[in-house]
Design a protein around this motif. Structure first.
Motif, short mmCIF file in Angstrom:
data_model
loop_
_atom_site.label_atom_id
_atom_site.label_comp_id
_atom_site.label_asym_id
_atom_site.label_seq_id
_atom_site.Cartn_x
_atom_site.Cartn_y
_atom_site.Cartn_z
N TRP A 28 -2.71 -0.11 9.14
CA TRP A 28 -1.96 0.62 8.11
C TRP A 28 -2.65 1.93 7.73
O TRP A 28 -2.02 2.81 7.16
N LYS A 29 -3.94 2.05 8.06
CA LYS A 29 -4.67 3.28 7.75
C LYS A 29 -4.45 4.38 8.77
O LYS A 29 -4.87 5.53 8.55
N VAL A 52 0.81 -1.22 0.00
CA VAL A 52 0.00 0.00 0.00
C VAL A 52 0.84 1.27 0.00
O VAL A 52 0.64 2.16 -0.83
N ASN A 53 1.82 1.35 0.92
CA ASN A 53 2.54 2.62 1.05
C ASN A 53 3.97 2.59 0.53
O ASN A 53 4.64 3.63 0.52
N GLY A 54 4.46 1.44 0.12
CA GLY A 54 5.79 1.35 -0.48
C GLY A 54 6.94 1.41 0.49
O GLY A 54 8.10 1.38 0.07
N HIS A 55 6.67 1.47 1.79
CA HIS A 55 7.75 1.52 2.77
C HIS A 55 8.36 0.13 2.96
O HIS A 55 7.72 -0.88 2.69
N ALA A 56 9.60 0.12 3.44
CA ALA A 56 10.31 -1.15 3.63
C ALA A 56 9.58 -2.02 4.65
O ALA A 56 9.22 -1.55 5.74
N VAL A 64 1.48 5.53 11.51
CA VAL A 64 1.98 4.16 11.36
C VAL A 64 2.83 4.12 10.10
O VAL A 64 2.35 4.41 9.00
N TRP A 65 4.11 3.76 10.26
CA TRP A 65 5.05 3.77 9.15
C TRP A 65 4.84 2.58 8.22
O TRP A 65 4.77 2.72 6.99
N VAL A 66 4.73 1.40 8.80
CA VAL A 66 4.55 0.20 7.99
C VAL A 66 3.93 -0.88 8.86
O VAL A 66 4.05 -0.86 10.10
N THR A 67 3.25 -1.82 8.21
CA THR A 67 2.70 -2.99 8.89
C THR A 67 3.11 -4.24 8.13
O THR A 67 3.41 -4.20 6.94
N ALA A 68 3.10 -5.35 8.84
CA ALA A 68 3.34 -6.65 8.21
C ALA A 68 2.65 -7.69 9.08
O ALA A 68 2.42 -7.47 10.27
N VAL A 69 2.32 -8.83 8.48
CA VAL A 69 1.67 -9.89 9.25
C VAL A 69 2.60 -11.08 9.42
O VAL A 69 3.49 -11.31 8.60
#
Length: 216
Positions: free
Chosen positions: A66-67, A35-39, A71-76
Motif C-alpha cells: 500500500w506504500k 489508510v487511503n480511503g479508496h474503495a 498502487v490504488w488499493v490493497t486488501a487481504v
C-alpha cells in the motif's frame, strides 16, 4: 504441544474430501481502505489491474504494497484453496488449502508490474515451501495469482531471473513460489484489513534473502 503430525497436517494440501466445507456467506469488510480511503471492492478506476501476492503473513505484505506509489488499493484475503468463504481460524488448520494473499490494485502507467514483482521476490524468502520463517503451514506459502496472461508470463520470467540471482549468490535452493491464474479470492475479516495501520506495533514476518531481483 506442537508435534510432527500437526506440522504435517498444516503443510499438506487438503483434498476435496478432506477440506473444510466453508459457507455461502461472504465475509463482510469495510467499504474503504483504512489508510487511503479508496474503495476496497470493485469497481476500480479504469486502467488499473489486479494481482494477488502471497508471501507469508499478509499483515506485513499488505503494508509493503500500500506504500508503493501507483498502487490504488490493497486488501487481504485467502486464495488458492478449496474452502469457500473461509474464516481465519479455518485457514490456520491447513484444511482449507488457501494461502494468505494481498490483493494489489495498481495503475501500470504509474508503477509497472516489474516493480511489484521485484518487491515480492526481494522482501521474503520464496524458497521455503509451506512456511515463511516461523510461520508454518499451507497458509504461508509463497504464491502469485495472475489475472492476465501478461502478468503470468512476467511473473514466471521474474521467478527465473531471481532463481539465477540466488544461484549466483550461493543460495541455489529452488524457488517454490506457486504461480498460477487466479481462481478465487475471499476477503479476510475486517480486523485483518490494513492491520499494521490499525496496530503499528503488530507482527511483521517479512524477511528477505538479501539477494536483488534485477528485472525491469
Amino acid at each position: 504441544m506442537f508435534t510432527f503430525d500437526s506440522y504435517a497436517s498444516k503443510t499438506t494440501m487438503p483434498t476435496i474430501d478432506s477440506a473444510m466445507p466453508g459457507r455461502d456467506t461472504v465475509m463482510p469488510v469495510p467499504e474503504t481502505h483504512f489508510v487511503n480511503g479508496h474503495a476496497l471492492k470493485e469497481p476500480y478506476p479504469e486502467g488499473t489491474q489486479v494481482i494477488y501476492l502471497g508471501m507469508g503473513c499478509f499483515w506485513g505484505a499488505e503494508r509493503l504494497f500500500w506504500k508503493v506509489p501507483g498502487v490504488w488499493v490493497t486488501a487481504v484475503g485467502y486464495s488458492g484453496g478449496l474452502t469457500p468463504n473461509p474464516t481465519y481460524q479455518e485457514t490456520t488448520t491447513g484444511r482449507t488449502g488457501h494461502a494468505e494473499v494481498v490483493k494489489v490494485v495498481y495503475d501500470p502507467s504509474v508503477v509497472p508490474l516489474s516493480v511489484l514483482l521485484k518487491l515480492f521476490f526481494e522482501e521474503h524468502d520464496p524458497t521455503q515451501g509451506m512456511r515463511q520463517g516461523n510461520d508454518v503451514g499451507t497458509t504461508y506459502r509463497s504464491v502469485i495469482y495472475a489475472t492476465t496472461q501478461e502478468q503470468l508470463d512476467e511473473a514466471l520470467h521474474a521467478r527465473d531471473v531471481f532463481q539465477q540471482a540466488l544461484t549466483d549468490a550461493g543460495k541455489p535452493a529452488p524457488i517454490t513460489t506457486e504461480i498460477e491464474p487466479l481462481e478465487t479470492f475471499y476477503y479476510a475479516e475486517d480486523y485483518h484489513q490494513q492491520y499494521l495501520a490499525k496496530n503499528p506495533g503488530g507482527y511483521c514476518g517479512l524477511r528477505g534473502t538479501g539477494v536483488s531481483c534485477n528485472i525491469g
